[in-house]
Structure formats: C-alpha cells, structure tokens
Design a protein around this motif. Structure first.
Motif, PDB file in Angstrom:
ATOM      1  N   ASP A 249      69.223  40.203  25.363  1.00 62.54           N
ATOM      2  CA  ASP A 249      69.331  40.902  24.082  1.00 62.54           C
ATOM      3  C   ASP A 249      69.174  42.387  24.347  1.00 62.54           C
ATOM      4  N   LEU A 250      70.324  43.064  24.455  1.00 62.58           N
ATOM      5  CA  LEU A 250      70.320  44.485  24.783  1.00 62.58           C
ATOM      6  C   LEU A 250      70.699  45.312  23.563  1.00 62.58           C
ATOM      7  N   VAL A 251      70.266  46.570  23.580  1.00 65.41           N
ATOM      8  CA  VAL A 251      70.760  47.550  22.623  1.00 65.41           C
ATOM      9  C   VAL A 251      71.408  48.651  23.445  1.00 65.41           C
ATOM     10  N   ARG A 252      72.631  49.001  23.089  1.00 71.57           N
ATOM     11  CA  ARG A 252      73.366  50.010  23.853  1.00 71.57           C
ATOM     12  C   ARG A 252      73.403  51.334  23.107  1.00 71.57           C
ATOM     13  N   LEU A 253      73.018  52.392  23.819  1.00 69.36           N
ATOM     14  CA  LEU A 253      73.217  53.743  23.314  1.00 69.36           C
ATOM     15  C   LEU A 253      74.424  54.291  24.065  1.00 69.36           C
ATOM     16  N   ALA A 254      75.601  54.217  23.467  1.00 69.35           N
ATOM     17  CA  ALA A 254      76.808  54.733  24.120  1.00 69.35           C
ATOM     18  C   ALA A 254      76.907  56.224  23.808  1.00 69.35           C
ATOM     19  N   ILE A 255      77.162  57.014  24.832  1.00 71.60           N
ATOM     20  CA  ILE A 255      77.121  58.469  24.646  1.00 71.60           C
ATOM     21  C   ILE A 255      78.551  59.029  24.562  1.00 71.60           C
ATOM     22  N   PRO A 256      78.944  59.552  23.398  1.00 72.67           N
ATOM     23  CA  PRO A 256      80.274  60.183  23.286  1.00 72.67           C
ATOM     24  C   PRO A 256      80.386  61.376  24.240  1.00 72.67           C
ATOM     25  N   ARG A 257      81.591  61.650  24.732  1.00 74.74           N
ATOM     26  CA  ARG A 257      81.774  62.716  25.730  1.00 74.74           C
ATOM     27  C   ARG A 257      81.777  64.109  25.091  1.00 74.74           C
ATOM     28  N   ARG A 258      80.951  65.000  25.622  1.00 74.56           N
ATOM     29  CA  ARG A 258      80.896  66.431  25.242  1.00 74.56           C
ATOM     30  C   ARG A 258      80.473  66.645  23.788  1.00 74.56           C
ATOM     31  N   VAL A 259      79.863  65.640  23.143  1.00 74.71           N
ATOM     32  CA  VAL A 259      79.579  65.724  21.715  1.00 74.71           C
ATOM     33  C   VAL A 259      78.145  66.162  21.437  1.00 74.71           C
ATOM     34  N   TYR A 260      77.200  65.604  22.168  1.00 67.95           N
ATOM     35  CA  TYR A 260      75.794  65.885  21.894  1.00 67.95           C
ATOM     36  C   TYR A 260      75.181  66.740  23.003  1.00 67.95           C
ATOM     37  N   THR A 261      74.104  67.435  22.636  1.00 67.94           N
ATOM     38  CA  THR A 261      73.452  68.365  23.559  1.00 67.94           C
ATOM     39  C   THR A 261      72.109  67.795  24.015  1.00 67.94           C
ATOM     40  N   GLN A 262      71.449  68.543  24.879  1.00 66.21           N
ATOM     41  CA  GLN A 262      70.157  68.070  25.366  1.00 66.21           C
ATOM     42  C   GLN A 262      69.135  67.963  24.230  1.00 66.21           C
ATOM     43  N   SER A 263      69.240  68.812  23.217  1.00 66.09           N
ATOM     44  CA  SER A 263      68.242  68.677  22.144  1.00 66.09           C
ATOM     45  C   SER A 263      68.484  67.400  21.343  1.00 66.09           C
ATOM     46  N   HIS A 264      69.748  66.960  21.258  1.00 68.07           N
ATOM     47  CA  HIS A 264      69.997  65.654  20.646  1.00 68.07           C
ATOM     48  C   HIS A 264      69.383  64.547  21.505  1.00 68.07           C
ATOM     49  N   ALA A 265      69.502  64.704  22.832  1.00 65.27           N
ATOM     50  CA  ALA A 265      68.916  63.713  23.743  1.00 65.27           C
ATOM     51  C   ALA A 265      67.396  63.679  23.557  1.00 65.27           C
ATOM     52  N   ASP A 266      66.784  64.862  23.446  1.00 64.32           N
ATOM     53  CA  ASP A 266      65.329  64.919  23.226  1.00 64.32           C
ATOM     54  C   ASP A 266      64.950  64.249  21.913  1.00 64.32           C
ATOM     55  N   TYR A 267      65.781  64.456  20.903  1.00 62.06           N
ATOM     56  CA  TYR A 267      65.525  63.826  19.601  1.00 62.06           C
ATOM     57  C   TYR A 267      65.544  62.294  19.722  1.00 62.06           C
ATOM     58  N   ILE A 268      66.534  61.792  20.442  1.00 58.39           N
ATOM     59  CA  ILE A 268      66.644  60.337  20.629  1.00 58.39           C
ATOM     60  C   ILE A 268      65.363  59.804  21.282  1.00 58.39           C
ATOM     61  N   VAL A 269      64.901  60.505  22.312  1.00 64.13           N
ATOM     62  CA  VAL A 269      63.682  60.091  23.011  1.00 64.13           C
ATOM     63  C   VAL A 269      62.483  60.117  22.053  1.00 64.13           C
ATOM     64  N   GLU A 270      62.441  61.154  21.222  1.00 62.30           N
ATOM     65  CA  GLU A 270      61.331  61.301  20.275  1.00 62.30           C
ATOM     66  C   GLU A 270      61.294  60.144  19.269  1.00 62.30           C
ATOM     67  N   VAL A 271      62.469  59.714  18.837  1.00 66.54           N
ATOM     68  CA  VAL A 271      62.527  58.586  17.896  1.00 66.54           C
ATOM     69  C   VAL A 271      61.970  57.326  18.572  1.00 66.54           C
ATOM     70  N   PHE A 272      62.319  57.137  19.843  1.00 64.59           N
ATOM     71  CA  PHE A 272      61.782  55.976  20.582  1.00 64.59           C
ATOM     72  C   PHE A 272      60.269  56.068  20.728  1.00 64.59           C
ATOM     73  N   GLU A 273      59.787  57.294  20.960  1.00 64.00           N
ATOM     74  CA  GLU A 273      58.354  57.505  21.137  1.00 64.00           C
ATOM     75  C   GLU A 273      57.616  57.081  19.860  1.00 64.00           C
ATOM     76  N   GLU A 274      58.195  57.451  18.732  1.00 64.45           N
ATOM     77  CA  GLU A 274      57.641  57.095  17.428  1.00 64.45           C
ATOM     78  C   GLU A 274      57.687  55.573  17.230  1.00 64.45           C
ATOM     79  N   LEU A 275      58.848  55.008  17.603  1.00 61.92           N
ATOM     80  CA  LEU A 275      59.030  53.561  17.443  1.00 61.92           C
ATOM     81  C   LEU A 275      58.003  52.761  18.253  1.00 61.92           C
ATOM     82  N   ALA A 276      57.660  53.312  19.423  1.00 63.07           N
ATOM     83  CA  ALA A 276      56.736  52.599  20.309  1.00 63.07           C
ATOM     84  C   ALA A 276      55.391  52.359  19.616  1.00 63.07           C
ATOM     85  N   THR A 277      55.030  53.257  18.692  1.00 63.43           N
ATOM     86  CA  THR A 277      53.729  53.128  18.028  1.00 63.43           C
ATOM     87  C   THR A 277      53.743  52.071  16.919  1.00 63.43           C
ATOM     88  N   ILE A 278      54.924  51.675  16.464  1.00 62.33           N
ATOM     89  CA  ILE A 278      54.997  50.706  15.357  1.00 62.33           C
ATOM     90  C   ILE A 278      55.795  49.450  15.703  1.00 62.33           C
TER      91      ILE A 278
END
Ligand SMILES: *Cc1c(COP(=O)(O)O)cnc(C)c1O
Length: 471
Positions: free
Chosen positions: A414-443
């Motif tokens: 049972d996988l969840v895929r984060l497919a990354i569109p080409r040239r669309v998102y920046t490193q701050s979007h990547a940091d945001y994604i990580v931050e959402v996971f960090e939050e999720l880990a607590t709940i």
C-alpha cells in the motif's frame, strides 16, 4: 582568474542545501491558498475521492508527472512556428530530426500519446498465444498487450520488489529469468521489452549493462527488443551517476547508447519531452513501419502528424533538446532525493532510493493501525489533502485489490506516490511538503481507515466513493 581557491563545484556538491533550480520564472500560475476547514468540506463533498476534486482547489498537485511539465520560453516560441499543413509539415521534419538525434531509429511515427504507439505496435505483434516479457510493464502497456489476447510478463530483479532495500538499478531485468523464459517460450515471444525508468516499479532505473544484456538475449533468439523510453533522460542521468565507467560521459552519449541496443521504442512525450501531449513509435524494420503507418492512418492521422498538431511537434522537438540538460536533471533528481531524505529522517518509511519522477511512501508500514482492507494508502492521501492541500495518488489496495472474479484482497503493497511535475515546483514547495508530513507524523495515530461505499467493476480507483470508519 584564480584567487588561490580550489574550484568549488557548489551546484553539484551534495553538502549544499540549496537545490539550484536552473531556470527563472517568466510566467506564473497563481496557487489559490485554501484553509484546512475548506479542504475537509471539499474532500467530503466528493466522497473522499481525490480524482474528483477540482484541481484549482489543490495547492500542490502531485497526482502525476504526465503532461504536467512547465514548458520553456523556447518551447512557447517554437509553438508559434508550428506549421499546420496536413502533409509534409516542416514541424514534422524538425520533430523527426530531434528524435533521431537522440534515438537512432530509421522510422519515427508520431502519435497523440504513448498508449496510441502501444496500441499500434501490439495490434501488429500481439495476439492470442503470444507472450511479451518486460522488466515491468506499465499499466497501459499491459492493457494494450492483453487486449490483443497476448500475455504480459514482468521479470524485474528481486531487489526491485523490496521498497526498503537499496540497489542502484532496481529497474533491472532479471537476466537469468529472462534466459530461462526465452529458452521455454521463444517461439511465442514477438518482442522483449524494457521500461526505462521502470514506472510501475517506482521510477527505478535500468543500467546500461542490463539494457545490453537484454538486447543480446533478444538477438540470440531473433526477437525484437523494444524500449519503453518514457523517462529516458532520467534513466541516462542515473546511469551517468551510478554505473561504473559512465561518470565522464555526456547524457546524450548515454541516451544514444541505450537506444542503439533496441529495434524499436515507444514514447510518451508527456514525460521526458517536456510536452503536454504527444508520443511516438520509432523502429528500424521497414515492413513493420509500413504496417504501423497503415494503422496510424486508420486511428491517428497522416504519418507526418499522427494525431498531433504541428505546434505540438515543435514543442516536443524543442523539449528534447532541453530534457538532456545535466543541470536540469541534477535539479530534478536531487529534488526527489531531498524530499525522500527528509521523510526518512522523520522516520517515515519511503522507497529507497528515490525514483526518477516520484517519491513513494509505504503507507501500510507507516499507518500500521489501519488494516490493508481499510486502505491505509487512501487514508494517507486524504490526510495530505486535508492537512496540506497536497494531492498524491494511492497505489495499493484501492487500485489493485479487486480481482476480476469480484473478490477483494490486499495488494502487494500500500504505497502513496508523490509524482513530481517537471520544472513546476521549487525547493520551498518541497520544504512545504516535508513540513506537512512532519505535522502528519504527530497525528497519524488518529487517521481513520476507510470503506468503499460505491465502486465500478473495473478501474475502481478513479470513481469509487469512500467513507471513513470511525476509530
Ligand atoms: C505514461 C506511460 C505510458 C503511456 O503514455 P501516455 O502518453 O500516458 O499514453 C507508457 N509507458 C510508461 C512507462 C509510461 O510512464
């Protein structure tokens, strides 16, 4: 001029925290920021099916990397040059030249998508009683093979089936297994395939050595070798970085080497050609090309446009010159690694190493309080949307759990895929994604399982309606 410093290759150094995006932004698409409350309402209104959301209600859309690339200013300029002549358009000849520059095939046949190229090829090679092996067939490839009555077999190496195991080329074909397979079935095998990178196996690369070994075996039995080349540039970059003796070679050289092993290829330009639509079938055999063009005229269009406009052909031709850029590929692959490393640091089980186009999370392992038949992958994907406005894709029991005979059982993973569109998102979007996971880990302990309240008999994941099971 030297200042007595030794040269710092800062952009490629792993120790640098910044992922340098090798482009600047000329046109922007606004992202509408939504609140968690709003998103909880929106996802409930579509019965917790992420495919049913309106995409402008999504902040970061990681559903797919297909057709979602950002085009360059040079691609948009090329689009203006598109010539819409029915036959013999100069746009076709530019497209053909760009393809042949990288992939030395005699015939290049444009199609509106990769699956159209598959449908044409397998209508000619497939049929009842035939068998087609691959490292792993992509689902439309398998679908097009099986639709002819032929059998599609996956022969990826053992390491490719273990998400937590590191291996530099997890997409490799199991050569020993292929040898045994051909020794038994060669007479009913019209072609051997290799999918680079291995999409269904997590975007994992195939080594040049493995491509050569597959080609050699196919030759031994006088069987065609067909490459599904949708992510050829990502695969070439992995070869350059990970395969002994390849480090000093250019991406273009490696690409030419990969395809010179093959007799034919199918391609989706929605992946490694930076286009929003398009594909092709390329091959060497004259008779097969003749028959393919016959089919093409029936189903796609005249051989110099094949279901595409002249401007699409121009966008692809230009895109092919950009996709082999090493600075782009470094940014691309590094972004996935970066997200993957950060999630790993948070103790979230991710597929290792990160694939070329996506990061995969093992939802069954992470949400171990949710049994597989309550869809831990779907639960995680819903939570990512509710908490962060991120759309990911469940690849697990919702997608694969229902058998043709109507019974339901857990998928292998049972996988969840984060497919990354080409040239669309920046490193701050990547940091945001990580931050959402960090939050999720607590709940995460509070995330519910789901049940399906309505579904179609086939491809249920696109339309199924879900309801949470109260904890
Ligand atoms: C996307 C894809 C296809 C099909 O291409 P479409 O353009 O979506 O029809 C085939 N094989 C692989 C490996 C793919 O990723």
């Amino acid at each position: 001029m030297s200042f007595g410093l030794k040269e710092l290759s800062i952009l490629s150094a792993k120790s640098m925290k910044t992922i340098f995006e090798p482009f600047r932004i000329k046109t922007v698409e606004p992202i509408r920021l939504t609140t968690q409350e709003e998103r909880c309402r929106l996802i409930q209104a579509v019965n917790f099916n992420l495919f049913s959301l309106h995409s402008d209600d999504i902040m970061i859309d990681l559903l797919t990397d297909s057709g979602t690339s950002a085009m360059s200013s040079n691609q948009w300029a090329a689009i203006m040059r598109g010539d819409e002549s029915y036959a013999g358009s100069p746009s076709f000849y530019r497209f053909e030249k760009a393809v042949k520059n990288l992939m030395p095939f005699k015939h290049v046949i444009p199609t509106h998508q990769g699956r159209a190229a598959e449908a044409i090829l397998f209508s000619l090679l497939g049929g009842p009683g035939k068998r087609i092996p691959s490292n792993t067939h992509f689902d439309t490839t398998r679908g097009n093979i099986e639709a002819t009555g032929a059998c599609a077999d996956d022969l990826v190496i053992e390491a490719g089936k273990n998400p937590s195991l590191y291996h530099p080329f997890k997409g490799n074909m199991d050569i020993e297994q292929l040898e045994a397979y051909l020794a038994t079935h060669a007479a009913s095998v019209p072609c051997v395939m290799s999918t680079i990178t291995n999409n269904a196996g997590g975007g994992q690369p195939v080594s040049l050595e493995n491509i050569r070994a597959t080609s050699k075996l196919a030759k031994k039995y006088h069987i065609l070798f067909v490459i599904d080349g949708c992510r050829f540039a990502e695969n070439a970059y992995f070869i350059q970085q990970r395969e002994p003796g390849q480090r000093d070679r250019s991406i273009v050289d490696i690409v030419r080497d990969m395809f010179s092993c093959a007799d034919a290829m199918i391609m989706s330009a929605k992946k490694d050609a930076f286009a929003n639509i398009g594909g092709w079938l390329a091959l060497n055999d004259d008779e097969l090309a003749l028959n393919s063009r016959d089919r093409l005229i029936q189903t796609e269009g005249f051989p110099t446009y094949g279901g595409l406009t002249g401007r699409d052909l121009e966008a692809i031709a230009q895109g092919l010159t950009e996709i082999v850029d090493e600075d782009y590929l470094r940014y691309r692959i590094r972004t996935n690694e970066y997200i993957s490393e950060k999630l790993d640091e948070l103790g979230i089980p991710v597929m290792k190493p990160a694939g070329g186009h996506a990061v995969f999370i093992d939802a069954r392992a992470w949400l171990d309080h949710i049994p597989p038949l309550q869809y831990p992958g779907q639960s995680l994907a819903i939570a990512l949307y509710e908490l962060g406005g991120i759309r990911a894709c469940e690849i697990g029991t919702v997608m694969f759990g229902r058998s043709a005979d109507g019974t339901e059982s857990p998928a292998t993973l049972d996988l969840v895929r984060l497919a990354i569109p080409r040239r669309v998102y920046t490193q701050s979007h990547a940091d945001y994604i990580v931050e959402v996971f960090e939050e999720l880990a607590t709940i995460k302990q509070d995330l519910p399982g789901y049940k399906i309240v309505e579904e179609q008999a086939r491809m249920r994941h696109f339309t199924a309606k879900f309801a949470p099971i109260p904890n």
